[in-house]
Design an enzyme around this catalytic site. Structure first.
Site, PDB file in Angstrom:
ATOM      1  N   ASP A   1      89.595  81.828  34.218  1.00 47.41           N
ATOM      2  CA  ASP A   1      88.520  80.612  33.587  1.00 47.41           C
ATOM      3  C   ASP A   1      89.580  79.815  32.851  1.00 47.41           C
ATOM      4  O   ASP A   1      90.892  80.251  32.690  1.00 47.41           O
ATOM      5  CB  ASP A   1      87.856  81.010  32.754  1.00 47.41           C
ATOM      6  CG  ASP A   1      86.365  79.960  32.759  1.00 47.41           C
ATOM      7  OD1 ASP A   1      86.879  78.756  32.197  1.00 47.41           O
ATOM      8  OD2 ASP A   1      85.340  80.158  32.913  1.00 47.41           O
TER       9      ASP A   1
ATOM     10  N   ALA B   1      70.033  75.255  43.198  1.00 45.59           N
ATOM     11  CA  ALA B   1      68.789  74.454  43.787  1.00 45.59           C
ATOM     12  C   ALA B   1      69.083  73.057  44.117  1.00 45.59           C
ATOM     13  O   ALA B   1      68.197  72.277  44.616  1.00 45.59           O
ATOM     14  CB  ALA B   1      67.517  74.648  42.945  1.00 45.59           C
TER      15      ALA B   1
ATOM     16  N   TYR C   1      76.512  66.349  42.595  1.00 43.19           N
ATOM     17  CA  TYR C   1      76.605  68.033  42.167  1.00 43.19           C
ATOM     18  C   TYR C   1      76.063  68.689  43.320  1.00 43.19           C
ATOM     19  O   TYR C   1      76.419  69.718  43.982  1.00 43.19           O
ATOM     20  CB  TYR C   1      75.875  68.325  40.925  1.00 43.19           C
ATOM     21  CG  TYR C   1      75.710  69.677  40.532  1.00 43.19           C
ATOM     22  CD1 TYR C   1      76.761  70.338  40.094  1.00 43.19           C
ATOM     23  CD2 TYR C   1      74.679  70.244  40.484  1.00 43.19           C
ATOM     24  CE1 TYR C   1      76.705  71.805  39.754  1.00 43.19           C
ATOM     25  CE2 TYR C   1      74.272  71.682  40.358  1.00 43.19           C
ATOM     26  CZ  TYR C   1      75.588  72.219  39.861  1.00 43.19           C
ATOM     27  OH  TYR C   1      75.277  73.751  39.578  1.00 43.19           O
TER      28      TYR C   1
ATOM     29  N   LYS D   1      77.564  71.137  46.152  1.00 37.27           N
ATOM     30  CA  LYS D   1      77.185  72.561  46.543  1.00 37.27           C
ATOM     31  C   LYS D   1      76.892  72.796  48.085  1.00 37.27           C
ATOM     32  O   LYS D   1      76.983  73.910  48.380  1.00 37.27           O
ATOM     33  CB  LYS D   1      75.928  72.749  45.573  1.00 37.27           C
ATOM     34  CG  LYS D   1      76.058  72.975  44.273  1.00 37.27           C
ATOM     35  CD  LYS D   1      77.084  74.148  43.852  1.00 37.27           C
ATOM     36  CE  LYS D   1      77.324  74.682  42.482  1.00 37.27           C
ATOM     37  NZ  LYS D   1      78.059  75.774  42.069  1.00 37.27           N
TER      38      LYS D   1
ATOM     39  N   GLU E   1      74.318  71.185  27.764  1.00 37.60           N
ATOM     40  CA  GLU E   1      73.497  72.149  27.682  1.00 37.60           C
ATOM     41  C   GLU E   1      72.151  71.889  28.548  1.00 37.60           C
ATOM     42  O   GLU E   1      71.876  70.540  28.879  1.00 37.60           O
ATOM     43  CB  GLU E   1      73.080  72.171  26.366  1.00 37.60           C
ATOM     44  CG  GLU E   1      72.194  71.029  25.610  1.00 37.60           C
ATOM     45  CD  GLU E   1      73.316  70.068  25.169  1.00 37.60           C
ATOM     46  OE1 GLU E   1      74.396  70.122  25.472  1.00 37.60           O
ATOM     47  OE2 GLU E   1      72.733  69.315  24.268  1.00 37.60           O
ATOM     48  N   LYS E   2      71.395  73.047  29.236  1.00 36.45           N
ATOM     49  CA  LYS E   2      70.106  72.758  30.063  1.00 36.45           C
ATOM     50  C   LYS E   2      68.807  72.631  29.037  1.00 36.45           C
ATOM     51  O   LYS E   2      68.915  72.889  27.997  1.00 36.45           O
ATOM     52  CB  LYS E   2      69.975  73.667  30.890  1.00 36.45           C
ATOM     53  CG  LYS E   2      71.370  74.064  31.994  1.00 36.45           C
ATOM     54  CD  LYS E   2      71.258  73.406  33.152  1.00 36.45           C
ATOM     55  CE  LYS E   2      72.603  73.725  33.784  1.00 36.45           C
ATOM     56  NZ  LYS E   2      72.147  75.106  34.436  1.00 36.45           N
TER      57      LYS E   2
ATOM     58  N   LYS F   1      66.760  71.879  19.509  1.00 38.53           N
ATOM     59  CA  LYS F   1      65.952  70.764  18.917  1.00 38.53           C
ATOM     60  C   LYS F   1      64.925  71.177  17.741  1.00 38.53           C
ATOM     61  O   LYS F   1      64.746  70.959  16.708  1.00 38.53           O
ATOM     62  CB  LYS F   1      65.253  69.695  19.666  1.00 38.53           C
ATOM     63  CG  LYS F   1      66.362  68.964  20.396  1.00 38.53           C
ATOM     64  CD  LYS F   1      66.007  68.147  21.423  1.00 38.53           C
ATOM     65  CE  LYS F   1      66.860  67.222  22.286  1.00 38.53           C
ATOM     66  NZ  LYS F   1      66.342  66.187  23.430  1.00 38.53           N
TER      67      LYS F   1
ATOM     68  N   THR G   1      57.897  68.956  36.543  1.00 40.45           N
ATOM     69  CA  THR G   1      58.069  70.594  36.613  1.00 40.45           C
ATOM     70  C   THR G   1      59.402  71.187  37.000  1.00 40.45           C
ATOM     71  O   THR G   1      60.034  70.726  37.764  1.00 40.45           O
ATOM     72  CB  THR G   1      56.727  71.074  37.630  1.00 40.45           C
ATOM     73  OG1 THR G   1      57.185  70.473  38.944  1.00 40.45           O
ATOM     74  CG2 THR G   1      55.797  70.602  36.960  1.00 40.45           C
TER      75      THR G   1
HETATM   76  P1  NAD Z   1      79.422  77.354  32.999  1.00 38.89           P
HETATM   77  O1  NAD Z   1      79.789  75.866  33.174  1.00 38.89           O
HETATM   78  O2  NAD Z   1      78.741  78.048  31.781  1.00 38.89           O
HETATM   79  O3  NAD Z   1      80.443  78.236  33.723  1.00 38.89           O
HETATM   80  C1  NAD Z   1      81.454  77.535  34.488  1.00 38.89           C
HETATM   81  C2  NAD Z   1      82.784  78.047  34.379  1.00 38.89           C
HETATM   82  O4  NAD Z   1      83.771  77.368  35.311  1.00 38.89           O
HETATM   83  C3  NAD Z   1      83.086  77.570  33.007  1.00 38.89           C
HETATM   84  O5  NAD Z   1      83.480  78.634  32.072  1.00 38.89           O
HETATM   85  C4  NAD Z   1      84.375  76.574  33.291  1.00 38.89           C
HETATM   86  O6  NAD Z   1      85.393  76.487  32.233  1.00 38.89           O
HETATM   87  C5  NAD Z   1      84.951  77.167  34.556  1.00 38.89           C
HETATM   88  N1  NAD Z   1      85.869  76.247  35.204  1.00 38.89           N
HETATM   89  C6  NAD Z   1      85.394  75.074  35.489  1.00 38.89           C
HETATM   90  N2  NAD Z   1      86.556  74.440  36.314  1.00 38.89           N
HETATM   91  C7  NAD Z   1      87.449  75.404  36.373  1.00 38.89           C
HETATM   92  C8  NAD Z   1      88.846  75.265  36.858  1.00 38.89           C
HETATM   93  N3  NAD Z   1      89.376  74.350  37.482  1.00 38.89           N
HETATM   94  N4  NAD Z   1      89.404  76.416  36.787  1.00 38.89           N
HETATM   95  C9  NAD Z   1      88.916  77.436  36.225  1.00 38.89           C
HETATM   96  N5  NAD Z   1      87.929  77.747  35.684  1.00 38.89           N
HETATM   97  C10 NAD Z   1      87.005  76.361  35.862  1.00 38.89           C
HETATM   98  O7  NAD Z   1      78.065  76.983  34.073  1.00 38.89           O
HETATM   99  P2  NAD Z   1      77.340  78.494  34.564  1.00 38.89           P
HETATM  100  O8  NAD Z   1      75.750  77.998  34.072  1.00 38.89           O
HETATM  101  O9  NAD Z   1      77.772  79.894  33.989  1.00 38.89           O
HETATM  102  O10 NAD Z   1      77.007  78.369  36.165  1.00 38.89           O
HETATM  103  C11 NAD Z   1      78.030  79.086  36.964  1.00 38.89           C
HETATM  104  C12 NAD Z   1      77.834  78.842  38.316  1.00 38.89           C
HETATM  105  O11 NAD Z   1      76.536  78.769  38.808  1.00 38.89           O
HETATM  106  C13 NAD Z   1      78.523  77.200  38.685  1.00 38.89           C
HETATM  107  O12 NAD Z   1      78.845  77.165  39.958  1.00 38.89           O
HETATM  108  C14 NAD Z   1      76.964  76.530  38.691  1.00 38.89           C
HETATM  109  O13 NAD Z   1      77.241  75.398  39.629  1.00 38.89           O
HETATM  110  C15 NAD Z   1      76.053  77.415  39.310  1.00 38.89           C
HETATM  111  N6  NAD Z   1      74.473  77.184  38.824  1.00 38.89           N
HETATM  112  C16 NAD Z   1      74.177  77.518  37.759  1.00 38.89           C
HETATM  113  C17 NAD Z   1      73.088  77.124  37.219  1.00 38.89           C
HETATM  114  C18 NAD Z   1      72.416  77.399  35.695  1.00 38.89           C
HETATM  115  O14 NAD Z   1      71.463  77.210  35.634  1.00 38.89           O
HETATM  116  N7  NAD Z   1      73.313  77.737  34.842  1.00 38.89           N
HETATM  117  C19 NAD Z   1      72.091  76.772  38.393  1.00 38.89           C
HETATM  118  C20 NAD Z   1      72.572  76.672  39.645  1.00 38.89           C
HETATM  119  C21 NAD Z   1      74.018  76.845  39.780  1.00 38.89           C
END
Ligand code: NAD
Length: 329
Positions: free
Chosen positions: A35, A122, A152, A156, A194-195, A203, A222
């Site tokens: 990472d 999604a 985004y 995907k 954040e989500k 909050k 929803t």
């Molecule tokens: P996150 O942002 O916490 O984790 C993503 C990680 O990727 C981060 O730690 C970031 O530093 C690392 N990263 C980004 N660019 C990089 C690079 N160039 N080189 C190395 N590392 C890099 O997100 P998350 O919530 O843990 O999501 C993980 C995966 O799941 C992602 O692909 C995201 O799109 C997918 N996803 C997450 C959700 C969700 O609700 N969290 C929903 C749908 C899809």
């Protein structure tokens, strides 16, 4: 190298990646994380951790300097609605995440890795199927004709296709899941990425009873939210199965955003007023459709939303208190 199964987790410093590392360690794997950053809230449990930029093909190759049984490709430039739906980060989101996927896949192919997992979202589902609050369509076969509402989501969709193309042409063992709003402790809770669940926990924790919290939109949109441990369980089941996906990993417990905020207030024991303000929203309505995953993997979330929210609220309230304490010093 080592005598047990080996896994490389890309994005191991992020929310889902750091939880996945913990779980893989519990399962007895030797794990390498990679990472741009270490996990923010607890030290990584990975046996080895490479700090590197996966947009660089040399880093991807260096991360795979030996055979790995499993690669989990979770690294992406991502965030909540405030990051993904404003349009201000579109170029970075598409460019950075596409480069990571292109480079990691090629390196994994050349290294002949055992299996590779890709986390889609999604957000790749077409906007026109997600306008009706009583009937949002997110079955896996509803993806086409494609019309995601964000860049985004388009990235995907492209990357899903890329992974499946490598599976088809190079016989790679690929697994693809579409995550639906994953939440839980040790996720981003402030700063703009954040989500919704984390934002409302923050909050509510920061606001006195009787005070006011802000919400983007009318709160009638929803969504469903899946607790992190359930998500990791779904991923491991998919990796163990013969089913390649794409498959939803989400919850079917759909709530309005107003209900989500009220649930958090109830957990906190604080009644507050919601002030609706304009802001980035994403699609009107979305829910996971779990028919396919139930049929193929026999999986569904085991616990209700409220239970995961309680754990998340407790953890975020602790972070808020820690921040308050350090600002008093
Ligand atoms: P996150 O942002 O916490 O984790 C993503 C990680 O990727 C981060 O730690 C970031 O530093 C690392 N990263 C980004 N660019 C990089 C690079 N160039 N080189 C190395 N590392 C890099 O997100 P998350 O919530 O843990 O999501 C993980 C995966 O799941 C992602 O692909 C995201 O799109 C997918 N996803 C997450 C959700 C969700 O609700 N969290 C929903 C749908 C899809």
């Amino acid at each position: 190298m080592v005598n047990c199964k080996t896994a490389l987790v890309c994005g191991a410093g992020g929310f889902i990646g750091s939880h996945l590392v913990k779980r893989l360690k519990k399962e007895g794997y030797w794990v390498r994380g990679v990472d741009l950053k270490y996990p923010e809230f607890t030290p990584t449990e990975a046996d080895d951790f490479i700090m590197g930029d996966l947009r660089d093909p040399l880093i991807c190759r260096a991360s795979l300097d030996d055979y790995f049984d499993e690669v989990y490709q979770l690294a992406a430039d991502m965030g909540g609605a405030g990051f993904v739906f404003t349009g201000e980060n579109d170029a970075d989101i598409m460019h950075n995440s596409a480069l990571i996927n292109l480079n990691m896949l090629e390196a994994s192919y050349k290294r002949n890795v055992g299996k590779i997992f890709y986390s889609s979202s999604a957000c790749m589902y077409p906007e026109h199927n997600q306008m009706d609050p009583d009937n949002p369509q997110c079955s896996e076969d509803s993806a086409y004709p494609a019309y995601p509402d964000s860049e985004y989501g388009w990235e995907k969709l492209f990357s899903e296709r890329l992974f499946f193309a490598f599976a088809r042409n190079y016989k790679m063992h690929v697994r693809v899941a579409r995550f639906h709003n994953i939440f839980g402790p040790e996720g981003t809770w402030e700063g703009g990425r954040e989500k919704a669940p984390a934002a409302f926990c923050r909050k509510v924790a920061m606001t006195e009873p009787g005070g006011e919290i802000e919400m983007w939109g009318d709160g009638k949109q929803t969504r469903s939210f899946l607790y992190i441990d359930e998500c990791v369980e779904g991923v491991l089941r998919l990796m163990k199965s013969d089913f390649i996906g794409p498959v939803n990993i989400g919850s079917e417990e759909m709530v309005t955003i107003n209900q989500l905020a009220e649930m958090v207030m109830k957990i906190a024991g604080k009644q507050q007023t919601i002030k609706h303000i304009p802001g980035p929203l994403g699609v009107r309505d979305r829910n996971s459709d779990n028919h396919l995953i139930q049929e193929k993997l026999g999986w569904k979330p085991s616990r209700p939303l409220e239970e995961g929210l309680k754990k998340t609220y407790r953890w975020i309230a602790e972070q808020v208190n820690k921040n308050n304490d350090s600002s008093l010093k």
